[in-house]
Design a protein around this motif. Structure first.
Motif, PDB file in Angstrom:
ATOM      1  N   ALA A  26       0.826  -1.212   0.000  1.00  0.00           N
ATOM      2  CA  ALA A  26       0.000   0.000   0.000  1.00  0.00           C
ATOM      3  C   ALA A  26       0.859   1.259   0.000  1.00  0.00           C
ATOM      4  O   ALA A  26       0.419   2.320  -0.481  1.00  0.00           O
ATOM      5  CB  ALA A  26      -0.931  -0.009   1.210  1.00  0.00           C
ATOM      6  N   ALA A  83       1.324   2.339  -3.720  1.00  0.00           N
ATOM      7  CA  ALA A  83       0.173   2.546  -4.606  1.00  0.00           C
ATOM      8  C   ALA A  83       0.177   3.961  -5.185  1.00  0.00           C
ATOM      9  O   ALA A  83       0.460   4.927  -4.465  1.00  0.00           O
ATOM     10  CB  ALA A  83      -1.121   2.281  -3.849  1.00  0.00           C
ATOM     11  N   PRO A 110      -5.607  -9.744  -2.631  1.00  0.00           N
ATOM     12  CA  PRO A 110      -6.468  -8.558  -2.658  1.00  0.00           C
ATOM     13  C   PRO A 110      -5.718  -7.255  -2.377  1.00  0.00           C
ATOM     14  O   PRO A 110      -6.003  -6.232  -3.008  1.00  0.00           O
ATOM     15  CB  PRO A 110      -7.491  -8.862  -1.558  1.00  0.00           C
ATOM     16  CG  PRO A 110      -7.573 -10.355  -1.537  1.00  0.00           C
ATOM     17  CD  PRO A 110      -6.170 -10.818  -1.783  1.00  0.00           C
ATOM     18  N   ALA A 111      -4.750  -7.275  -1.467  1.00  0.00           N
ATOM     19  CA  ALA A 111      -3.975  -6.069  -1.179  1.00  0.00           C
ATOM     20  C   ALA A 111      -3.142  -5.661  -2.386  1.00  0.00           C
ATOM     21  O   ALA A 111      -3.004  -4.462  -2.689  1.00  0.00           O
ATOM     22  CB  ALA A 111      -3.078  -6.300   0.036  1.00  0.00           C
ATOM     23  N   ALA A 129      -3.914  -6.376  -5.519  1.00  0.00           N
ATOM     24  CA  ALA A 129      -4.861  -5.904  -6.531  1.00  0.00           C
ATOM     25  C   ALA A 129      -5.267  -4.455  -6.280  1.00  0.00           C
ATOM     26  O   ALA A 129      -5.367  -3.654  -7.224  1.00  0.00           O
ATOM     27  CB  ALA A 129      -6.090  -6.807  -6.555  1.00  0.00           C
ATOM     28  N   ARG A 130      -5.495  -4.096  -5.023  1.00  0.00           N
ATOM     29  CA  ARG A 130      -5.896  -2.719  -4.696  1.00  0.00           C
ATOM     30  C   ARG A 130      -4.805  -1.717  -5.007  1.00  0.00           C
ATOM     31  O   ARG A 130      -5.086  -0.542  -5.298  1.00  0.00           O
ATOM     32  CB  ARG A 130      -6.297  -2.621  -3.221  1.00  0.00           C
ATOM     33  CG  ARG A 130      -7.612  -3.307  -2.883  1.00  0.00           C
ATOM     34  CD  ARG A 130      -8.075  -2.931  -1.487  1.00  0.00           C
ATOM     35  NE  ARG A 130      -7.152  -3.426  -0.455  1.00  0.00           N
ATOM     36  CZ  ARG A 130      -7.262  -4.605   0.137  1.00  0.00           C
ATOM     37  NH1 ARG A 130      -8.236  -5.440  -0.219  1.00  0.00           N
ATOM     38  NH2 ARG A 130      -6.400  -4.970   1.069  1.00  0.00           N
ATOM     39  N   ALA A 131      -3.541  -2.169  -4.936  1.00  0.00           N
ATOM     40  CA  ALA A 131      -2.420  -1.248  -5.104  1.00  0.00           C
ATOM     41  C   ALA A 131      -2.003  -1.059  -6.560  1.00  0.00           C
ATOM     42  O   ALA A 131      -1.242  -0.138  -6.872  1.00  0.00           O
ATOM     43  CB  ALA A 131      -1.224  -1.742  -4.294  1.00  0.00           C
TER      44      ALA A 131
END
Length: 276
Positions: free
Chosen positions: A67, A70, A90-91, A93-95
């Motif tokens: 994160a 990002a 998931p972490a 993918a979010r970044a």
């Protein structure tokens, strides 16, 4: 079906203009990174995400949480354990920035699973083996080819893109797991010679030199392995006496068939674990 190529290994990666983020840096990912740095990849183009925050190489940035980076662009190499995909994916993918390309070296994890986790991103599945550290490895790849990925992987050794991903786990068992099986054969031959009376250090040195020469001749020769065997073995000779033991009841072929089957099937189990 496969699409294969053995590209010229680049003399230098100093002109590589992309960015590379390694999420996890275990033995395999670390070996790949070390080889790329040896080829001149600028350390400032590399970032490693690892919970420990431990340094990996001079000049390479290390963070504990993706994160912090990002949005992450460029090439993103997944180098953690496949069982961690459900928790760590998931972490990641979010970044990701929209233009990020995901390269997975997670054993057993299929392209469909990657594309589901990292929807909208270009995903490539890769399986290297440990000799990539010296630029003498094999890297299997599946997915849509990418020029930047080709450039990096060419520095690791022989590359083969698979047109059909269905057999990826079997190819991985052969090339990715295969070095360990060969090391075990070296260990077994050394042990046998030692038990029969040779000093262990001499037995190991001779076995290594023999394997180096035999593998080199197998690579250079247009002959099949069976034809090379025939060149060494003469009827009623020492070599044939040993071959009679190895070939008895097809035991050697059966052992390696069972070995590759077990590795392939474990890949499927790891894929199931990655799906949670």
């Amino acid at each position: 079906m496969t699409t294969s190529f053995a590209p010229d290994i680049p003399a230098s990666l100093r002109d590589f203009a992309g960015s590379l983020t390694l999420v996890g840096c275990g033995n395999m990912a670390g070996a790949m990174m070390a080889r790329w740095l040896d080829l001149g990849l600028a350390p400032e183009r590399v970032t490693v995400v690892r919970p420990s925050g431990a340094a990996v190489a001079e000049g390479v940035r290390v963070v504990t949480d993706i994160a912090e980076l990002a949005p992450v662009s460029g090439l993103v190499l997944l180098g953690f354990k496949p069982q961690q995909l459900a928790d760590s994916g998931p972490a990641v993918a979010r970044a990701l920035a929209p233009d990020a390309t995901v390269i997975s070296i997670l054993a057993g994890v299929a392209l469909a699973d990657l594309e589901a986790m990292f929807a909208g991103h270009h995903c490539i599945r890769a399986m290297p083996n440990m000799p990539v550290r010296e630029g003498e490895g094999v890297v299997l790849l599946a997915g849509e080819r990418d020029a930047a990925v080709d450039t990096l992987m060419a520095g690791l050794g022989y590359n083969q893109w698979l047109a059909d991903e269905a057999a990826f786990d079997l190819y991985s068992a052969l090339s990715g797991c295969g070095p360990a099986y060969l090391y075990r054969v070296i260990e077994a031959m050394t042990g046998a010679a030692t038990r029969l009376g040779l000093p262990q250090d001499e037995a190991l040195a001779i076995t290594k030199a023999m394997v180096r020469g035999a593998s080199g001749s197998a690579l250079r020769s247009p002959l099949t392995p069976g034809e090379l065997v025939a060149q060494v073995a003469s009827k009623g000779g020492m070599t044939q006496a040993g071959l009679d033991v190895l070939d008895s009841d097809g035991q050697l072929a059966a052992i390696f068939t069972d070995t590759l089957r077990a590795a392939r099937d474990r890949g499927k189990e790891l894929a199931d674990a990655a799906r949670g």
